[in-house]
Design a protein around this motif. Structure first.
Motif, PDB file in Angstrom:
ATOM      1  N   GLU A 106       0.871  -1.212  -0.023  1.00 50.22           N
ATOM      2  CA  GLU A 106       0.096   0.027  -0.077  1.00 50.22           C
ATOM      3  C   GLU A 106       0.776   1.196  -0.142  1.00 50.22           C
ATOM      4  N   LEU A 107       1.842   1.264   0.721  1.00 49.88           N
ATOM      5  CA  LEU A 107       2.786   2.496   0.895  1.00 49.88           C
ATOM      6  C   LEU A 107       3.507   2.642  -0.402  1.00 49.88           C
ATOM      7  N   PHE A 144      12.574  -1.325  11.344  1.00 50.56           N
ATOM      8  CA  PHE A 144      12.593   0.216  11.020  1.00 50.56           C
ATOM      9  C   PHE A 144      12.140   0.274   9.578  1.00 50.56           C
ATOM     10  N   SER A 145      11.111   1.175   9.485  1.00 54.21           N
ATOM     11  CA  SER A 145      10.816   1.797   8.136  1.00 54.21           C
ATOM     12  C   SER A 145      11.116   3.202   7.909  1.00 54.21           C
ATOM     13  N   ILE A 146      11.214   3.447   6.845  1.00 53.27           N
ATOM     14  CA  ILE A 146      11.548   5.066   6.526  1.00 53.27           C
ATOM     15  C   ILE A 146      10.353   5.158   5.509  1.00 53.27           C
ATOM     16  N   VAL A 147       9.298   6.475   5.912  1.00 47.19           N
ATOM     17  CA  VAL A 147       8.553   6.762   4.857  1.00 47.19           C
ATOM     18  C   VAL A 147       8.629   8.074   4.597  1.00 47.19           C
ATOM     19  N   ASP A 148       8.149   8.611   3.459  1.00 46.42           N
ATOM     20  CA  ASP A 148       8.014   9.955   2.983  1.00 46.42           C
ATOM     21  C   ASP A 148       6.570  10.408   2.908  1.00 46.42           C
ATOM     22  N   GLU A 176      -0.191   8.200  11.707  1.00 45.23           N
ATOM     23  CA  GLU A 176      -1.414   7.259  11.500  1.00 45.23           C
ATOM     24  C   GLU A 176      -0.765   6.063  11.023  1.00 45.23           C
ATOM     25  N   ILE A 177       0.189   5.752  10.083  1.00 42.02           N
ATOM     26  CA  ILE A 177       0.801   4.758   9.794  1.00 42.02           C
ATOM     27  C   ILE A 177       1.402   3.949  11.208  1.00 42.02           C
TER      28      ILE A 177
END
Length: 121
Positions: free
Chosen positions: A37-38, A83-87, A96-97
């Motif tokens: 989804e992301l 870990f995750s890196i989101v933009d 929210e995530i």
């Protein structure tokens, strides 16, 4: 703005995980679906699960010299699991995530901004 989402789990949970259990497989499906989804929205930069905490070492300066020390320690109640890196467009979206992961998996999620430049530059 980029954010790093650090997922912590209990040491007990890490040590007792059954990789073939329906609960573990459901957790894997959740992460796979969330990742898809992301990625589709362009918000996913990177995500990784981490290895056995017993092999973790921390490098600290002692007497002016870098020294590797054991860690994490037995008294630690939580271990860094992934870990995750989101933009994302906003801090609220990063939260929210993180809340979705916490609700689905139960892990504690630390949300930290990854600034593009040092403060004041």
């Amino acid at each position: 703005m980029k954010y790093i989402l650090l997922a912590y789990t209990s040491r007990e949970g890490w040590d007792s995980v059954d990789y073939s259990s329906p609960e573990f497989l459901e957790m894997c499906r959740f992460y796979e679906d969330l990742g898809k989804e992301l990625a589709a929205t362009g918000e996913l930069v990177s995500t990784e699960g981490l290895g056995e905490p017993a092999f973790t070492r921390t490098v600290r300066r002692r007497d002016g010299v870098p020294v590797a020390v054991d860690g994490p320690y037995a008294e630690a109640k939580e271990v860094l699991a992934s870990f995750s890196i989101v933009d994302v467009a906003s801090h609220d979206r990063a939260m929210e995530i993180a809340a979705r992961v916490c609700a689905a998996i139960g892990d504690s999620i630390e949300v930290r901004p990854l600034p593009e430049a040092p403060p004041g530059v």
